[in-house]
Design a protein around this motif. Structure first.
Motif, mmCIF file in Angstrom:
data_model
loop_
_atom_site.group_PDB
_atom_site.id
_atom_site.type_symbol
_atom_site.label_atom_id
_atom_site.label_comp_id
_atom_site.label_asym_id
_atom_site.label_seq_id
_atom_site.Cartn_x
_atom_site.Cartn_y
_atom_site.Cartn_z
ATOM 1 N N GLY A 17 8.320 -1.851 -3.628
ATOM 2 C CA GLY A 17 9.026 -0.762 -4.294
ATOM 3 C C GLY A 17 8.080 0.173 -5.012
ATOM 4 O O GLY A 17 8.299 1.393 -5.047
ATOM 5 N N GLN A 18 7.003 -0.374 -5.591
ATOM 6 C CA GLN A 18 6.029 0.453 -6.294
ATOM 7 C C GLN A 18 5.309 1.387 -5.329
ATOM 8 O O GLN A 18 5.089 2.567 -5.634
ATOM 9 C CB GLN A 18 5.023 -0.435 -7.022
ATOM 10 N N THR A 19 4.947 0.864 -4.162
ATOM 11 C CA THR A 19 4.266 1.696 -3.166
ATOM 12 C C THR A 19 5.194 2.797 -2.664
ATOM 13 O O THR A 19 4.778 3.955 -2.492
ATOM 14 C CB THR A 19 3.790 0.831 -1.982
ATOM 15 N N ARG A 20 6.421 2.450 -2.426
ATOM 16 C CA ARG A 20 7.404 3.427 -1.958
ATOM 17 C C ARG A 20 7.546 4.564 -2.974
ATOM 18 O O ARG A 20 7.520 5.740 -2.613
ATOM 19 C CB ARG A 20 8.746 2.721 -1.738
ATOM 20 N N GLN A 21 7.673 4.199 -4.251
ATOM 21 C CA GLN A 21 7.814 5.215 -5.286
ATOM 22 C C GLN A 21 6.539 6.031 -5.440
ATOM 23 O O GLN A 21 6.591 7.249 -5.682
ATOM 24 C CB GLN A 21 8.188 4.570 -6.620
ATOM 25 N N LEU A 46 -3.466 9.640 1.801
ATOM 26 C CA LEU A 46 -4.796 9.649 1.209
ATOM 27 C C LEU A 46 -4.712 9.786 -0.304
ATOM 28 O O LEU A 46 -5.368 9.063 -1.053
ATOM 29 C CB LEU A 46 -5.617 10.787 1.808
ATOM 30 N N ALA A 47 -3.888 10.727 -0.780
ATOM 31 C CA ALA A 47 -3.766 10.959 -2.218
ATOM 32 C C ALA A 47 -3.145 9.762 -2.934
ATOM 33 O O ALA A 47 -3.439 9.507 -4.109
ATOM 34 C CB ALA A 47 -2.937 12.210 -2.472
ATOM 35 N N ALA A 48 -2.289 9.026 -2.230
ATOM 36 C CA ALA A 48 -1.634 7.861 -2.828
ATOM 37 C C ALA A 48 -2.482 6.596 -2.712
ATOM 38 O O ALA A 48 -2.137 5.560 -3.292
ATOM 39 C CB ALA A 48 -0.281 7.632 -2.161
ATOM 40 N N GLY A 49 -3.584 6.676 -1.954
ATOM 41 C CA GLY A 49 -4.417 5.495 -1.758
ATOM 42 C C GLY A 49 -3.780 4.462 -0.849
ATOM 43 O O GLY A 49 -3.980 3.257 -1.000
ATOM 44 N N VAL A 50 -3.002 4.954 0.122
ATOM 45 C CA VAL A 50 -2.286 4.083 1.058
ATOM 46 C C VAL A 50 -2.733 4.446 2.470
ATOM 47 O O VAL A 50 -3.016 5.613 2.754
ATOM 48 C CB VAL A 50 -0.754 4.287 0.919
ATOM 49 N N SER A 51 -2.806 3.469 3.350
ATOM 50 C CA SER A 51 -3.170 3.777 4.729
ATOM 51 C C SER A 51 -2.073 4.628 5.374
ATOM 52 O O SER A 51 -0.901 4.552 4.990
ATOM 53 C CB SER A 51 -3.371 2.489 5.533
ATOM 54 N N VAL A 52 -2.464 5.416 6.362
ATOM 55 C CA VAL A 52 -1.495 6.268 7.048
ATOM 56 C C VAL A 52 -0.413 5.413 7.709
ATOM 57 O O VAL A 52 0.774 5.741 7.680
ATOM 58 C CB VAL A 52 -2.197 7.164 8.091
ATOM 59 N N GLY A 53 -0.820 4.294 8.308
ATOM 60 C CA GLY A 53 0.148 3.410 8.939
ATOM 61 C C GLY A 53 1.167 2.876 7.953
ATOM 62 O O GLY A 53 2.358 2.788 8.244
ATOM 63 N N ASN A 54 0.688 2.505 6.763
ATOM 64 C CA ASN A 54 1.592 2.021 5.729
ATOM 65 C C ASN A 54 2.551 3.116 5.271
ATOM 66 O O ASN A 54 3.734 2.868 5.020
ATOM 67 C CB ASN A 54 0.803 1.504 4.530
ATOM 68 N N TYR A 56 3.698 5.565 7.005
ATOM 69 C CA TYR A 56 4.730 5.749 8.025
ATOM 70 C C TYR A 56 5.674 4.554 8.098
ATOM 71 O O TYR A 56 6.799 4.681 8.582
ATOM 72 C CB TYR A 56 4.092 6.010 9.384
ATOM 73 N N TYR A 57 5.213 3.401 7.629
ATOM 74 C CA TYR A 57 6.121 2.255 7.569
ATOM 75 C C TYR A 57 7.243 2.518 6.559
ATOM 76 O O TYR A 57 8.407 2.216 6.803
ATOM 77 C CB TYR A 57 5.355 0.989 7.178
ATOM 78 N N TYR A 58 6.873 3.100 5.428
ATOM 79 C CA TYR A 58 7.865 3.364 4.385
ATOM 80 C C TYR A 58 8.713 4.598 4.692
ATOM 81 O O TYR A 58 9.921 4.606 4.434
ATOM 82 C CB TYR A 58 7.159 3.557 3.042
ATOM 83 N N PHE A 59 8.092 5.633 5.220
ATOM 84 C CA PHE A 59 8.793 6.884 5.490
ATOM 85 C C PHE A 59 8.333 7.439 6.835
ATOM 86 O O PHE A 59 7.147 7.658 7.050
ATOM 87 C CB PHE A 59 8.514 7.925 4.389
ATOM 88 N N GLY A 60 9.291 7.695 7.719
ATOM 89 C CA GLY A 60 8.950 8.162 9.052
ATOM 90 C C GLY A 60 8.554 9.619 9.126
ATOM 91 O O GLY A 60 8.006 10.065 10.138
#
Length: 223
Positions: A17-21, A46-54, A56-60
């Motif tokens: 939930g934290q990553t999604r937010q 990149l700005a969120a410090g999350v991989s691109v794949g991740n 797209y997992y949360y939001f298409g």
């Protein structure tokens, strides 16, 4: 014969939930700073410090991010409005409170207002989407607490009609370039009394028929 390994998906934990937010908050900041069109999902990740794949997992798509954020704004709108809907107030007073609070909640994001309209309220969004349902329920509560109560013949149809009115006001707001969207505020101030009078006139068969037919069109859209 070897079979392809199943993709490893993120485990749903509190961090999920934290990553999604984090992605939603980062996207809104980048949309405000650089514009919706110029901001890519890669830049958000990149700005969120999350991989691109991740990401797209949360939001298409970016539209999904906007819809998620719009749903959060709807929840904030609901929280602001419920204390303002008091038993005994008129329907007109309730409408002014709801529509005015809606502008206050959306105000900081007017820079990409048309994106809200397209992504969160467009024809591609199902009629039964949570944000739309929340809007209808808010107006249902406004009708229930109003005094005098609207005519029984149109009482059940009013929440859908008033939610549609709210969507129209939001569309007008999105393209309103006046300072603080004053034209939209004047539209609310001048339009609410007319709506309240129309509801009272629903006791007349000809007006009631128009309201019932309009409500029927909305129900057809939901089907």
């Amino acid at each position: 014969m070897m079979t392809a390994a199943a993709p490893v998906l993120p485990v749903r934990t509190p961090r999920h939930g934290q990553t999604r937010q984090l992605l939603v908050d980062t996207a809104m900041r980048l949309f405000r700073d650089g514009g919706y069109e110029k901001t890519t999902m890669r830049a958000i990740a990149l700005a969120a410090g999350v991989s691109v794949g991740n990401a797209y997992y949360y939001f298409g798509s970016k539209d999904e991010l906007v819809r998620e954020f719009y749903g959060q704004l709807q929840a904030e709108h609901l929280a602001r409005c419920l204390p303002l809907l008091r038993e005994g107030q008129s329907l007109g007073e309730h409408l002014r409170a709801i529509l005015g609070a809606g502008l206050d909640v959306l105000g900081p994001y007017h820079g990409f207002g048309p994106v809200f309209v397209s992504a969160a309220m467009g024809t591609s969004v199902p009629a039964g989407a949570p944000a739309r349902q929340a809007s209808v329920e808010l107006f249902r509560e406004a009708v229930r607490r109003s005094r005098p109560l609207p005519p029984l013949a149109v009482r059940a149809s009013l929440p859908d009609l008033l939610s549609l009115l709210h969507r129209g006001i939001t569309l007008y707001w999105a393209y309103d370039s006046s300072p603080r969207q004053e034209r939209t505020r004047r539209l609310i101030a001048n339009g609410v009394p007319l709506v309240a009078k129309l509801v009272v006139l629903a006791r007349l068969p000809v007006v009631r028929k128009i309201i019932e037919e309009t409500a029927g069109l909305i129900r057809g859209e939901k089907a």
